[in-house]
Write a protein that holds these residues in place. Structure first.
Motif, PDB file in Angstrom:
ATOM      1  N   PRO A  18      -9.963  13.718  -2.858  1.00 23.53           N
ATOM      2  CA  PRO A  18     -11.194  14.457  -3.159  1.00 23.53           C
ATOM      3  C   PRO A  18     -11.955  14.948  -1.941  1.00 23.53           C
ATOM      4  CG  PRO A  18     -11.495  12.112  -3.563  1.00 23.53           C
ATOM      5  CD  PRO A  18     -10.033  12.320  -3.297  1.00 23.53           C
ATOM      6  N   TYR A  19     -11.752  14.330  -0.779  1.00 20.62           N
ATOM      7  CA  TYR A  19     -12.437  14.769   0.440  1.00 20.62           C
ATOM      8  C   TYR A  19     -11.554  15.643   1.331  1.00 20.62           C
ATOM      9  CZ  TYR A  19     -16.030  11.394  -0.831  1.00 20.62           C
ATOM     10  OH  TYR A  19     -17.017  10.707  -1.493  1.00 20.62           O
ATOM     11  N   GLN A  20     -10.341  15.936   0.835  1.00 19.20           N
ATOM     12  CA  GLN A  20      -9.406  16.801   1.572  1.00 19.20           C
ATOM     13  C   GLN A  20      -9.144  16.282   2.993  1.00 19.20           C
ATOM     14  OE1 GLN A  20      -7.778  19.382  -0.113  1.00 19.20           O
ATOM     15  NE2 GLN A  20      -8.821  18.271  -1.755  1.00 19.20           N
ATOM     16  N   ARG A  21      -8.831  14.993   3.090  1.00 25.61           N
ATOM     17  CA  ARG A  21      -8.498  14.399   4.391  1.00 25.61           C
ATOM     18  C   ARG A  21      -7.125  14.885   4.854  1.00 25.61           C
ATOM     19  NH1 ARG A  21     -13.629  12.952   5.620  1.00 25.61           N
ATOM     20  NH2 ARG A  21     -14.360  11.209   4.347  1.00 25.61           N
ATOM     21  N   ASP A  22      -6.851  14.684   6.143  1.00 27.24           N
ATOM     22  CA  ASP A  22      -5.580  15.143   6.719  1.00 27.24           C
ATOM     23  C   ASP A  22      -4.389  14.366   6.174  1.00 27.24           C
ATOM     24  OD1 ASP A  22      -6.988  16.910   8.456  1.00 27.24           O
ATOM     25  OD2 ASP A  22      -7.356  15.240   9.830  1.00 27.24           O
ATOM     26  N   GLU A  23      -4.560  13.061   5.992  1.00 28.29           N
ATOM     27  CA  GLU A  23      -3.470  12.201   5.529  1.00 28.29           C
ATOM     28  C   GLU A  23      -3.881  11.519   4.232  1.00 28.29           C
ATOM     29  OE1 GLU A  23      -2.470   9.439   8.639  1.00 28.29           O
ATOM     30  OE2 GLU A  23      -2.098  11.041  10.098  1.00 28.29           O
ATOM     31  N   LEU A  24      -2.946  11.458   3.276  1.00 32.44           N
ATOM     32  CA  LEU A  24      -3.216  10.892   1.962  1.00 32.44           C
ATOM     33  C   LEU A  24      -2.294   9.703   1.706  1.00 32.44           C
ATOM     34  CD1 LEU A  24      -4.567  10.993  -0.838  1.00 32.44           C
ATOM     35  CD2 LEU A  24      -2.884  12.741  -1.487  1.00 32.44           C
ATOM     36  N   TYR A  25      -2.887   8.601   1.214  1.00 33.74           N
ATOM     37  CA  TYR A  25      -2.163   7.375   0.894  1.00 33.74           C
ATOM     38  C   TYR A  25      -2.571   6.931  -0.503  1.00 33.74           C
ATOM     39  CZ  TYR A  25      -1.668   7.172   5.991  1.00 33.74           C
ATOM     40  OH  TYR A  25      -1.396   7.461   7.311  1.00 33.74           O
ATOM     41  N   GLY A  26      -1.747   6.079  -1.110  1.00 32.92           N
ATOM     42  CA  GLY A  26      -2.063   5.543  -2.417  1.00 32.92           C
ATOM     43  C   GLY A  26      -1.649   4.098  -2.557  1.00 32.92           C
ATOM     44  N   VAL A  27      -2.246   3.432  -3.543  1.00 33.42           N
ATOM     45  CA  VAL A  27      -1.855   2.075  -3.940  1.00 33.42           C
ATOM     46  C   VAL A  27      -1.771   2.074  -5.455  1.00 33.42           C
ATOM     47  CG1 VAL A  27      -2.506  -0.358  -4.046  1.00 33.42           C
ATOM     48  CG2 VAL A  27      -2.972   0.942  -1.979  1.00 33.42           C
ATOM     49  N   ASP A  28      -0.670   1.519  -5.980  1.00 32.76           N
ATOM     50  CA  ASP A  28      -0.525   1.433  -7.424  1.00 32.76           C
ATOM     51  C   ASP A  28       0.298   0.196  -7.765  1.00 32.76           C
ATOM     52  OD1 ASP A  28      -1.161   3.219  -9.894  1.00 32.76           O
ATOM     53  OD2 ASP A  28       0.853   2.441 -10.245  1.00 32.76           O
ATOM     54  N   ILE A  29       0.137  -0.280  -9.005  1.00 35.15           N
ATOM     55  CA  ILE A  29       0.865  -1.467  -9.450  1.00 35.15           C
ATOM     56  C   ILE A  29       2.351  -1.173  -9.661  1.00 35.15           C
ATOM     57  CG2 ILE A  29       0.463  -1.106 -11.927  1.00 35.15           C
ATOM     58  CD1 ILE A  29      -0.139  -4.167 -12.067  1.00 35.15           C
ATOM     59  N   VAL A  30       2.677   0.100  -9.866  1.00 33.46           N
ATOM     60  CA  VAL A  30       4.057   0.521 -10.094  1.00 33.46           C
ATOM     61  C   VAL A  30       4.634   1.073  -8.796  1.00 33.46           C
ATOM     62  CG1 VAL A  30       5.527   2.093 -11.410  1.00 33.46           C
ATOM     63  CG2 VAL A  30       3.549   1.051 -12.507  1.00 33.46           C
ATOM     64  N   LEU A  39       2.708   8.264   1.180  1.00 36.64           N
ATOM     65  CA  LEU A  39       2.920   6.825   1.202  1.00 36.64           C
ATOM     66  C   LEU A  39       2.105   6.162   0.099  1.00 36.64           C
ATOM     67  CD1 LEU A  39       4.046   4.229   2.386  1.00 36.64           C
ATOM     68  CD2 LEU A  39       2.165   4.235   4.023  1.00 36.64           C
ATOM     69  N   ILE A  40       2.807   5.631  -0.918  1.00 36.21           N
ATOM     70  CA  ILE A  40       2.170   4.888  -2.002  1.00 36.21           C
ATOM     71  C   ILE A  40       2.700   3.466  -1.946  1.00 36.21           C
ATOM     72  CG2 ILE A  40       1.797   4.692  -4.483  1.00 36.21           C
ATOM     73  CD1 ILE A  40       2.355   7.696  -4.681  1.00 36.21           C
ATOM     74  N   ARG A  41       1.833   2.539  -1.620  1.00 36.11           N
ATOM     75  CA  ARG A  41       2.241   1.136  -1.547  1.00 36.11           C
ATOM     76  C   ARG A  41       2.035   0.466  -2.893  1.00 36.11           C
ATOM     77  NH1 ARG A  41       0.343  -0.702   4.469  1.00 36.11           N
ATOM     78  NH2 ARG A  41       1.868   0.566   5.554  1.00 36.11           N
ATOM     79  N   GLN A  42       2.960  -0.451  -3.211  1.00 35.97           N
ATOM     80  CA  GLN A  42       2.877  -1.181  -4.465  1.00 35.97           C
ATOM     81  C   GLN A  42       2.067  -2.450  -4.261  1.00 35.97           C
ATOM     82  OE1 GLN A  42       6.647  -2.386  -6.106  1.00 35.97           O
ATOM     83  NE2 GLN A  42       5.783  -2.823  -8.116  1.00 35.97           N
ATOM     84  N   ALA A  43       1.052  -2.646  -5.131  1.00 34.41           N
ATOM     85  CA  ALA A  43       0.244  -3.866  -5.080  1.00 34.41           C
ATOM     86  C   ALA A  43      -0.515  -4.005  -6.385  1.00 34.41           C
ATOM     87  CB  ALA A  43      -0.737  -3.828  -3.906  1.00 34.41           C
TER      88      ALA A  43
END
Length: 199
Positions: A18-30, A39-43
Motif C-alpha cells: 500500500p505504500y509502494q515501497r521498493d521491496e515487498l515481502y510477505g508472511v503467511d501460514i501457507v 519473498l513470502i515466508r511461512q509462519a
C-alpha cells in the motif's frame, strides 16, 4: 539511497504494497510458490514470531488478518496463558523502523462481517487501538511493550481503502457518504507510526 521495504501479514500468494515501497515481502501460514519473485515466508503468527530482523521494514500491512489472531491462547505449560494478538503487535513494532507505518483493515463490531466467518476469533471495536496507542497503552497490562502513534483510525469502505493515502474520487466519496448514512460500514482502518516505548 537505501531501498525501502514493506511486509504484508497474512498475505496469501499475493502480498499488497500500500505504500509502494521498493521491496515487498510477505508472511503467511501457507507455504508460498517457490517460483514467486516476492519473498513470502511461512509462519503461523499465532504461535511464532515474525521471521524477519528488528527494524527491518519501513511499513507493515494487515488486510483482513488481525481478526484471525486469537486474543487468548493456552500457554505451553500447565496453568499459563498467552496473548497472541498482543504478542503480534509487539512483533509488528519490533520489525518496524522508528517512524515506520502500520496499515491495517479489519472487520469491526457491530458489523456482521466481524462475526460471520467462524475463523474470526478477535473482534475489534472502535476503541481497540487504545491498547496499542496513546501515552499509556492499555495493552501494557497484558505485556505490550511497543508504542504506536495514531495517524488514522476510521470506518472505511473496504474496497476503497486498499491504500492509506490515495485520495477518494467522486464515486468513492459518494459511496462512503452512502455507507455512513445507511450504517453499512463493516471495516475499520488503522494507520499507526512506530515510536520508542514510553515510560
Amino acid at each position: 539511497m537505501n531501498a525501502t521495504r514493506h511486509l504484508d501479514l497474512g498475505c496469501g500468494g499475493i502480498p499488497r504494497n500500500p505504500y509502494q515501497r521498493d521491496e515487498l515481502y510477505g508472511v503467511d501460514i501457507v507455504a508460498s510458490d517457490p517460483s514467486s519473485k516476492i519473498l513470502i515466508r511461512q509462519a503461523n503468527l499465532t504461535l511464532s514470531s515474525i521471521p524477519f530482523p528488528d527494524q527491518y521494514f519501513d511499513s507493515v500491512s494487515a488486510f483482513d488478518f488481525f481478526e484471525h489472531v486469537p486474543r487468548v491462547f493456552p500457554g505451553s505449560t500447565e496453568n499459563t496463558t498467552r496473548f497472541p494478538f498482543i504478542e503480534l503487535m509487539n512483533e509488528v513494532h519490533r520489525v518496524l523502523k522508528p517512524g515506520g507505518l502500520l496499515y491495517a483493515l479489519t472487520p469491526c463490531y457491530p458489523a456482521f462481517e466481524a462475526f460471520q466467518d467462524p475463523t474470526h476469533v478477535n473482534i475489534m471495536t472502535e476503541k481497540t487501538h487504545h491498547y496499542f496507542t496513546g501515552p499509556q497503552p492499555l495493552g501494557r497490562m497484558y505485556g505490550f511493550t511497543g508504542h504506536f502513534e495514531v495517524r488514522k483510525v476510521e470506518w472505511v469502505v473496504h474496497k476503497d481503502a486498499m491504500s492509506p493515502s490515495t485520495p477518494l474520487n467522486l464515486s468513492q466519496k459518494f459511496r462512503r457518504w452512502n455507507y455512513k448514512l445507511k450504517g453499512k460500514f463493516s471495516h475499520i482502518a488503522w494507520e499507526f507510526s512506530a515510536s520508542a516505548p514510553q515510560d
